[in-house]
Scaffold this motif. Structure first.
Motif, PDB file in Angstrom:
ATOM      1  N   VAL A 229       0.859  -1.185   0.000  1.00  0.00           N
ATOM      2  CA  VAL A 229       0.000   0.000   0.000  1.00  0.00           C
ATOM      3  C   VAL A 229       0.893   1.231   0.000  1.00  0.00           C
ATOM      4  O   VAL A 229       1.694   1.429   0.927  1.00  0.00           O
ATOM      5  N   MET A 230       0.768   2.051  -1.035  1.00  0.00           N
ATOM      6  CA  MET A 230       1.490   3.317  -1.090  1.00  0.00           C
ATOM      7  C   MET A 230       0.506   4.434  -0.754  1.00  0.00           C
ATOM      8  O   MET A 230      -0.515   4.581  -1.416  1.00  0.00           O
ATOM      9  N   LEU A 231       0.833   5.202   0.283  1.00  0.00           N
ATOM     10  CA  LEU A 231      -0.061   6.250   0.741  1.00  0.00           C
ATOM     11  C   LEU A 231       0.426   7.593   0.220  1.00  0.00           C
ATOM     12  O   LEU A 231       1.274   8.251   0.822  1.00  0.00           O
ATOM     13  N   SER A 232      -0.125   7.996  -0.911  1.00  0.00           N
ATOM     14  CA  SER A 232       0.234   9.265  -1.546  1.00  0.00           C
ATOM     15  C   SER A 232      -0.859  10.293  -1.268  1.00  0.00           C
ATOM     16  O   SER A 232      -1.498  10.822  -2.185  1.00  0.00           O
ATOM     17  N   VAL A 233      -1.073  10.546  -0.006  1.00  0.00           N
ATOM     18  CA  VAL A 233      -2.116  11.459   0.469  1.00  0.00           C
ATOM     19  C   VAL A 233      -1.501  12.360   1.537  1.00  0.00           C
ATOM     20  O   VAL A 233      -0.415  12.085   2.042  1.00  0.00           O
ATOM     21  N   PRO A 234      -2.170  13.453   1.913  1.00  0.00           N
ATOM     22  CA  PRO A 234      -1.633  14.319   2.961  1.00  0.00           C
ATOM     23  C   PRO A 234      -1.332  13.544   4.237  1.00  0.00           C
ATOM     24  O   PRO A 234      -2.017  12.566   4.564  1.00  0.00           O
ATOM     25  N   HIS A 235      -0.322  13.988   4.963  1.00  0.00           N
ATOM     26  CA  HIS A 235       0.115  13.255   6.155  1.00  0.00           C
ATOM     27  C   HIS A 235      -0.995  13.099   7.187  1.00  0.00           C
ATOM     28  O   HIS A 235      -1.048  12.095   7.914  1.00  0.00           O
ATOM     29  N   SER A 236      -1.905  14.076   7.255  1.00  0.00           N
ATOM     30  CA  SER A 236      -3.002  13.981   8.215  1.00  0.00           C
ATOM     31  C   SER A 236      -3.926  12.813   7.889  1.00  0.00           C
ATOM     32  O   SER A 236      -4.452  12.150   8.794  1.00  0.00           O
ATOM     33  N   VAL A 237      -4.119  12.555   6.607  1.00  0.00           N
ATOM     34  CA  VAL A 237      -4.951  11.423   6.179  1.00  0.00           C
ATOM     35  C   VAL A 237      -4.248  10.108   6.513  1.00  0.00           C
ATOM     36  O   VAL A 237      -4.861   9.169   7.032  1.00  0.00           O
ATOM     37  N   THR A 238      -2.959  10.029   6.218  1.00  0.00           N
ATOM     38  CA  THR A 238      -2.201   8.819   6.522  1.00  0.00           C
ATOM     39  C   THR A 238      -2.234   8.524   8.017  1.00  0.00           C
ATOM     40  O   THR A 238      -2.405   7.372   8.434  1.00  0.00           O
ATOM     41  N   ALA A 239      -2.076   9.549   8.839  1.00  0.00           N
ATOM     42  CA  ALA A 239      -2.091   9.362  10.290  1.00  0.00           C
ATOM     43  C   ALA A 239      -3.412   8.768  10.754  1.00  0.00           C
ATOM     44  O   ALA A 239      -3.444   7.874  11.607  1.00  0.00           O
ATOM     45  N   SER A 240      -4.514   9.229  10.185  1.00  0.00           N
ATOM     46  CA  SER A 240      -5.827   8.722  10.592  1.00  0.00           C
ATOM     47  C   SER A 240      -6.052   7.299  10.098  1.00  0.00           C
ATOM     48  O   SER A 240      -6.717   6.501  10.767  1.00  0.00           O
ATOM     49  N   LEU A 241      -5.495   6.948   8.950  1.00  0.00           N
ATOM     50  CA  LEU A 241      -5.683   5.603   8.403  1.00  0.00           C
ATOM     51  C   LEU A 241      -4.901   4.557   9.182  1.00  0.00           C
ATOM     52  O   LEU A 241      -5.373   3.440   9.408  1.00  0.00           O
ATOM     53  N   LEU A 242      -3.696   4.898   9.610  1.00  0.00           N
ATOM     54  CA  LEU A 242      -2.886   3.933  10.354  1.00  0.00           C
ATOM     55  C   LEU A 242      -3.269   3.900  11.839  1.00  0.00           C
ATOM     56  O   LEU A 242      -3.234   2.851  12.473  1.00  0.00           O
ATOM     57  N   ALA A 243      -3.611   5.072  12.373  1.00  0.00           N
ATOM     58  CA  ALA A 243      -4.116   5.155  13.756  1.00  0.00           C
ATOM     59  C   ALA A 243      -3.255   4.373  14.734  1.00  0.00           C
ATOM     60  O   ALA A 243      -3.750   3.603  15.559  1.00  0.00           O
ATOM     61  N   ASP A 244      -1.959   4.558  14.650  1.00  0.00           N
ATOM     62  CA  ASP A 244      -1.000   3.873  15.499  1.00  0.00           C
ATOM     63  C   ASP A 244      -0.339   4.907  16.408  1.00  0.00           C
ATOM     64  O   ASP A 244       0.312   5.841  15.941  1.00  0.00           O
ATOM     65  N   LYS A 245      -0.483   4.743  17.706  1.00  0.00           N
ATOM     66  CA  LYS A 245       0.050   5.727  18.656  1.00  0.00           C
ATOM     67  C   LYS A 245       1.559   5.860  18.574  1.00  0.00           C
ATOM     68  O   LYS A 245       2.109   6.927  18.873  1.00  0.00           O
ATOM     69  N   SER A 246       2.252   4.799  18.157  1.00  0.00           N
ATOM     70  CA  SER A 246       3.716   4.831  18.135  1.00  0.00           C
ATOM     71  C   SER A 246       4.273   5.763  17.066  1.00  0.00           C
ATOM     72  O   SER A 246       5.457   6.115  17.114  1.00  0.00           O
ATOM     73  N   ILE A 247       3.441   6.162  16.095  1.00  0.00           N
ATOM     74  CA  ILE A 247       3.924   7.041  15.022  1.00  0.00           C
ATOM     75  C   ILE A 247       3.192   8.379  14.984  1.00  0.00           C
ATOM     76  O   ILE A 247       3.454   9.206  14.108  1.00  0.00           O
TER      77      ILE A 247
END
Length: 462
Positions: free
Chosen positions: A272-290
């Motif tokens: 999966v290549m996430l070529s979207v704004p970083h805010s969108v990527t953060a919400s999709l992964l929803a991992d506290k460590s990152i």
């Protein structure tokens, strides 16, 4: 069969898919390629609008010719005959109620020679003397991770930076120069200082890279920048292109990821290549460590206002292509491109078309960003009246708002990206970041990043 999913149909995602499709065709690879875009059209920040014989770019309006000419995408897409170049002309600074020409022998306002420094009308004699210390002071202080603003001020002096360089460079990179790194803006200036002992001498020795005889520094296409996006879409014939398909979550499984969409559909993807704004990527992964890394990124805002008139663009100042605002008390815009003069293909009848830029770096932006489009238009018309003396009623307008959606690279940006990459590689193998949130905002930078990230996927098959 393995599946590669690229999320985000902007220029980076399209470039990545183009590289993946070439590989698939060349090797007959057994792979499914899917490009998912949340909106109803591809292109991201590249979108061309046509109205009343005018061609207007809602996003990026051109590509740096020097970078494009060293890449293969135009030839590969068969767009050589569609390329158009900017018309030559001078850029101005608006200050103290008038337009003042930026010296021609400069790059981003930085003198390309001592003669250019000596002849500029924008800097005092004292400011010119202060800039000469660049010729004899060595660099024992800065690295490429330091501030480009501090670097330039230290060697070229405060006045030259403040009055001639900062208005231009801040306009290009949408941020305070003190908060931008050398590496993310103009890393070659550091190299020149090291090699030649002087920024100015280094630029002078490499002048041909920055100034061609024709002055054609930028390219677009006859039908506008949208031509590039349309051509990618037409030629991606072995890619499933999904529009109006918004990703809502990504779940990790053993060797693959389950990607869920808003319409209830799910895709099992190996990459999966996430070529979207970083805010969108953060919400999709929803991992506290990152989340700390994602929250460290910063964005700025931009409002673009096109105004087209039923008057010839010959009423503009001779040989001019636009201005940058220094006197922010007088004008609300950061800059104004005289589009019909700079890009003759944008006005079929030779009528006047201008584009004004309103950025979050301007002191008045806070009061502007909440306005409706009619109010924004009135602000733009007032700026046109003050700067160019034009009071005619417009026949065409186009307003685009990119609020909190323009990446701004801070001093720590390279370190944040590196940390994030390391954590993703360890925790989410097969998920790759891509796009301007991380790797460069120019179109060639985005295209190159798409290619690089695609090749990382390709390498795992070999």
């Amino acid at each position: 069969m393995k599946t590669v999913l690229v999320v985000g149909g902007g220029i980076t995602g399209l470039s990545a898919m183009w590289e993946l499709q070439k590989w698939k065709k060349e090797t007959n690879a057994d792979v499914r390629l899917i490009l998912a875009e949340a909106s109803n059209q591809l292109g991201g920040k590249i979108r061309t609008v046509k109205n009343n014989d005018f061609i207007m770019e809602a996003g990026a309006d051109s590509i740096v010719a020097r970078k494009a000419n060293s890449m293969s995408f135009i030839k590969e897409l068969g767009l050589e005959d569609s390329v158009v170049y900017n018309a030559t002309g001078r850029s101005f600074l608006y200050n103290e109620g008038s337009l003042k020409a930026i010296p021609a022998d400069t790059i981003f306002g930085i003198p390309l020679s001592v003669e250019s420094l000596a002849t500029t009308d924008l800097i005092s004699a004292e400011g010119k003397v202060a800039a000469l210390k660049d010729l004899y002071i060595k660099n024992d202080t800065f690295t490429k991770d330091d501030s480009i603003g501090d670097f330039l001020t230290y060697f070229l002096g405060e006045e030259l930076v403040e009055k001639q360089i900062a208005p231009v460079l801040s306009g290009v990179y949408s941020g305070d120069l003190k908060d931008l790194t050398i590496s993310s803006t103009l890393p070659y200036l550091f190299d020149y200082k090291e090699e030649y002992g002087s920024i100015i001498k280094g630029l002078e020795a490499n002048k041909k890279k920055f100034q061609s005889g024709s002055g054609r520094k930028f390219i677009s296409f006859e039908g506008g920048m949208g031509t590039l996006i349309d051509t990618y879409e037409q030629k991606l014939d072995e890619v499933e292109i999904w529009k109006n398909e918004r990703v809502t979550s990504i779940d990790k499984n053993d060797g693959y990821y389950t990607v869920s969409f808003q319409n209830g559909e799910k895709v099992e993807a190996n990459y999966v290549m996430l070529s979207v704004p970083h805010s969108v990527t953060a919400s999709l992964l929803a991992d506290k460590s990152i989340q700390d890394e994602f929250q460290s990124f910063e964005n700025s805002s931009l409002i673009s206002v096109y105004v087209g008139y039923d008057v010839p663009d010959s009423i503009l100042p001779a040989d001019g292509t636009g201005f940058i605002t220094v006197d922010t008390d007088a004008l609300s815009c950061n800059a104004c491109t005289w589009t019909s003069r700079k890009w003759t293909h944008t006005s079929q009848q030779g009528n006047l078309l201008v584009r004004l830029f309103y950025k979050s770096s301007h002191p008045s932006f806070h009061s502007i960003k909440g306005m409706n489009k009619e109010q924004l238009l009135q602000i733009a018309l007032e700026d046109v009246k003050k700067s160019l003396g034009i009071t005619a009623d417009p026949v065409t307008t186009e307003i685009t708002e990119w609020l909190n959606n323009m990446p701004t690279y801070q001093i720590t940006h390279p370190q944040i990206v590196s940390s994030l990459e390391g954590k993703l590689e360890a925790t989410y193998p097969g998920i790759l970041l891509a796009g301007c949130s991380y790797y460069g905002v120019g179109i060639p930078d985005c295209i190159d990043n798409g290619m690089v990230q695609a090749k990382k996927i390709i390498d795992t098959f070999e």
